[in-house]
Motif scaffolding. Sequence first.
Motif, PDB file in Angstrom:
ATOM      1  N   UNK A  21      30.485  48.121  46.307  1.00  0.00           N
ATOM      2  CA  UNK A  21      31.064  46.976  45.577  1.00  0.00           C
ATOM      3  C   UNK A  21      32.325  46.413  46.236  1.00  0.00           C
ATOM      4  N   UNK A  22      32.991  47.221  47.083  1.00  0.00           N
ATOM      5  CA  UNK A  22      34.163  46.701  47.793  1.00  0.00           C
ATOM      6  C   UNK A  22      33.764  45.610  48.786  1.00  0.00           C
ATOM      7  N   UNK A  23      32.562  45.725  49.365  1.00  0.00           N
ATOM      8  CA  UNK A  23      32.074  44.673  50.262  1.00  0.00           C
ATOM      9  C   UNK A  23      31.951  43.359  49.503  1.00  0.00           C
ATOM     10  N   UNK A  24      31.389  43.432  48.290  1.00  0.00           N
ATOM     11  CA  UNK A  24      31.218  42.220  47.482  1.00  0.00           C
ATOM     12  C   UNK A  24      32.572  41.682  47.040  1.00  0.00           C
ATOM     13  N   UNK A  25      33.496  42.579  46.658  1.00  0.00           N
ATOM     14  CA  UNK A  25      34.833  42.145  46.247  1.00  0.00           C
ATOM     15  C   UNK A  25      35.545  41.448  47.396  1.00  0.00           C
ATOM     16  N   UNK A  26      35.464  42.013  48.604  1.00  0.00           N
ATOM     17  CA  UNK A  26      36.104  41.400  49.767  1.00  0.00           C
ATOM     18  C   UNK A  26      35.502  40.031  50.072  1.00  0.00           C
ATOM     19  N   UNK A  27      34.186  39.926  49.931  1.00  0.00           N
ATOM     20  CA  UNK A  27      33.521  38.640  50.156  1.00  0.00           C
ATOM     21  C   UNK A  27      33.959  37.621  49.099  1.00  0.00           C
ATOM     22  N   UNK A  28      34.095  38.059  47.855  1.00  0.00           N
ATOM     23  CA  UNK A  28      34.535  37.152  46.788  1.00  0.00           C
ATOM     24  C   UNK A  28      35.969  36.686  47.015  1.00  0.00           C
ATOM     25  N   UNK A  29      36.815  37.579  47.538  1.00  0.00           N
ATOM     26  CA  UNK A  29      38.209  37.200  47.822  1.00  0.00           C
ATOM     27  C   UNK A  29      38.248  36.144  48.919  1.00  0.00           C
ATOM     28  N   UNK A  30      37.473  36.345  49.975  1.00  0.00           N
ATOM     29  CA  UNK A  30      37.474  35.388  51.086  1.00  0.00           C
ATOM     30  C   UNK A  30      36.917  34.028  50.676  1.00  0.00           C
ATOM     31  N   UNK A  31      36.014  34.044  49.694  1.00  0.00           N
ATOM     32  CA  UNK A  31      35.425  32.786  49.224  1.00  0.00           C
ATOM     33  C   UNK A  31      36.169  32.207  48.025  1.00  0.00           C
ATOM     34  N   UNK A  32      37.289  32.862  47.616  1.00  0.00           N
ATOM     35  CA  UNK A  32      38.060  32.465  46.424  1.00  0.00           C
ATOM     36  C   UNK A  32      37.143  32.266  45.222  1.00  0.00           C
ATOM     37  N   UNK A  33      36.255  33.235  45.028  1.00  0.00           N
ATOM     38  CA  UNK A  33      35.283  33.157  43.938  1.00  0.00           C
ATOM     39  C   UNK A  33      35.938  33.557  42.612  1.00  0.00           C
ATOM     40  N   UNK A  34      35.509  32.946  41.513  1.00  0.00           N
ATOM     41  CA  UNK A  34      36.041  33.367  40.203  1.00  0.00           C
ATOM     42  C   UNK A  34      35.559  34.745  39.777  1.00  0.00           C
ATOM     43  N   UNK A  35      34.621  35.343  40.530  1.00  0.00           N
ATOM     44  CA  UNK A  35      34.112  36.666  40.183  1.00  0.00           C
ATOM     45  C   UNK A  35      34.987  37.796  40.706  1.00  0.00           C
ATOM     46  N   UNK A  36      36.140  37.477  41.304  1.00  0.00           N
ATOM     47  CA  UNK A  36      37.015  38.524  41.858  1.00  0.00           C
ATOM     48  C   UNK A  36      37.436  39.535  40.792  1.00  0.00           C
ATOM     49  N   UNK A  37      37.897  39.124  39.600  1.00  0.00           N
ATOM     50  CA  UNK A  37      38.278  40.132  38.598  1.00  0.00           C
ATOM     51  C   UNK A  37      37.113  41.040  38.205  1.00  0.00           C
ATOM     52  N   UNK A  38      35.923  40.455  38.064  1.00  0.00           N
ATOM     53  CA  UNK A  38      34.769  41.275  37.677  1.00  0.00           C
ATOM     54  C   UNK A  38      34.503  42.373  38.703  1.00  0.00           C
ATOM     55  N   UNK A  39      34.442  41.997  39.993  1.00  0.00           N
ATOM     56  CA  UNK A  39      34.148  42.996  41.018  1.00  0.00           C
ATOM     57  C   UNK A  39      35.319  43.946  41.223  1.00  0.00           C
ATOM     58  N   UNK A  40      36.530  43.509  40.907  1.00  0.00           N
ATOM     59  CA  UNK A  40      37.666  44.429  40.940  1.00  0.00           C
ATOM     60  C   UNK A  40      37.502  45.535  39.912  1.00  0.00           C
ATOM     61  N   UNK A  41      37.055  45.167  38.700  1.00  0.00           N
ATOM     62  CA  UNK A  41      36.819  46.187  37.665  1.00  0.00           C
ATOM     63  C   UNK A  41      35.623  47.076  38.033  1.00  0.00           C
ATOM     64  N   UNK A  42      34.605  46.466  38.667  1.00  0.00           N
ATOM     65  CA  UNK A  42      33.459  47.278  39.104  1.00  0.00           C
ATOM     66  C   UNK A  42      33.897  48.329  40.124  1.00  0.00           C
ATOM     67  N   UNK A  43      34.725  47.937  41.090  1.00  0.00           N
ATOM     68  CA  UNK A  43      35.224  48.895  42.079  1.00  0.00           C
ATOM     69  C   UNK A  43      36.039  49.997  41.412  1.00  0.00           C
ATOM     70  N   UNK A  44      36.885  49.610  40.462  1.00  0.00           N
ATOM     71  CA  UNK A  44      37.700  50.594  39.740  1.00  0.00           C
ATOM     72  C   UNK A  44      36.819  51.598  39.000  1.00  0.00           C
ATOM     73  N   UNK A  45      35.807  51.076  38.269  1.00  0.00           N
ATOM     74  CA  UNK A  45      34.921  51.973  37.542  1.00  0.00           C
ATOM     75  C   UNK A  45      34.070  52.839  38.453  1.00  0.00           C
TER      76      UNK A  45
END
Length: 496
Positions: free
Chosen positions: A389-413
């Motif tokens: 999920x960190x790969x997806x979070x990093x991709x969302x950050x680079x694309x300034x996606x609104x899904x960044x908080x969601x994938x941040x919580x997924x990585x945490x969990x």
Amino acid sequence: MAHSGRLPQRITAILVFGRLPLVFGGMLCAVAVMWNQNPTLYMLGVILLFISMTFDLVDGWFAARFYPHPQMAQLADRILDKLIYSIIFPLVAVGCMWRLHYVLPDPKKTELLHSVLVLFLAIAVLVRDNFAHFMRGVALRFDQELEYREFTRLRTIVAAPVGALLYAYAFYIPNGSPSLVYRWIARLGETPLRTLFFIEIAFLIINFGSIAGYLRKYGTLCLDDLCLGNVQLRRKILAFFPNALTVMNAMMGLLAVFFAYQDRIREASLFLIGAALFDKLDGAVARRLGLTEPLPGDERRPRKVSLGGVLDDISDAVSFCIAPAWIYYFLVSDLMDPQLQELPSTWVAVIYALAGILRLIYFTLDKHPIPGFFKGMPTPAAALLVVAPMIILNQSINETSPAVPFWGFVCFGTMIGAALVMNLYPIRYLHAGRFMSRNPWLARATLLLLLSVFTPYYGYCFLVFMLLYALSPLVTWRIDPKDAARESRTKTARAH
């Protein structure tokens, strides 16, 4: 008619022996490019290398059909391969260093790392060629028929294209001729580092696989002649090979941390996959070489702490416990989302690393292992699970996606869940490496995952693949460990 019969033989001789002058001409063009940065000489050198590559791909077919002395043709082909690779790979290593200083205005750390990797690759190619020559000499001394396995043939096929590609990249001169040929060559010179890293790591694995193939075929003959019946000396020599693979495991983990620090989580995940592969290979090689079995007369003595065991534990701790925790910390520490900043991310990274080390300690001290299974999720699988999920979070950050908080919580969990599942010892997980060895179709299917690395869906494919393994005990709990151990012993006996 006689002249027409000799024509294929002459063509074969040109294909076999013409490669060396072509590569030598490419070397001279490279030296001239480094001297005066001439785009025309760069284009000429690349063309000579690609002509040589074409000759290398077809000369074997001509030699097998038209050369009057096939054995001499094969010998000449191997000697020329050794000479050519001794020229081209050190040359591209020098060229990559030259490119850092004279072509790139502001080289990054990843480009420096790439130059170091090419240097290491050149050393590996030379070591492999000299080692293969030595092992062939041992085989001929004992009147053994030379055998070419898959990795040996694959290495022969891919070495020339990889050398030509690296040549085109190392000596690339921008702003050259507007011709169509130069534009095509310039595309090779501008190959992304991500693609080059993937190709070079794959080629490195192929070289190591070729060395392992020669060891498997002729290693016993060599050791019997070298050790003269000294079992202790034989074991010390053999222990070098799994220990070297274990050190490569730790190196892959350190490289993963380095790339994560450069905000390249996708590449970091590939290095962790490489670390897991080396972790599988070192144990498999040790078992294959008989290093896990006690010597005759030592069965009742208490087991001593071995260098290989200590190295394996340290490497696993670096690659699968500390490295994922650092990657997670690097990724989430700079996130500006207020919800994610409230999470105790630093403590979660520390807890995951400690949980992984605790899992390794339990695995080492466990006196009642289950054959073919792990008690709790193994640390390599946990590391790959949390990185997905960190790969997806990093991709969302680079694309300034609104899904960044969601994938941040997924990585945490995922970090918390993996730390728990690693230490839930009643849960049994299949030994994925051995299961793939018994079922080659699954190993081939996992290669499809690596193909997705060039797509935007790599992180999602990776996450789905690891979630299937994380949930696999829901299906595999019905497998009887005794039946699995019996099946493994039967297939091993058939393989021998």
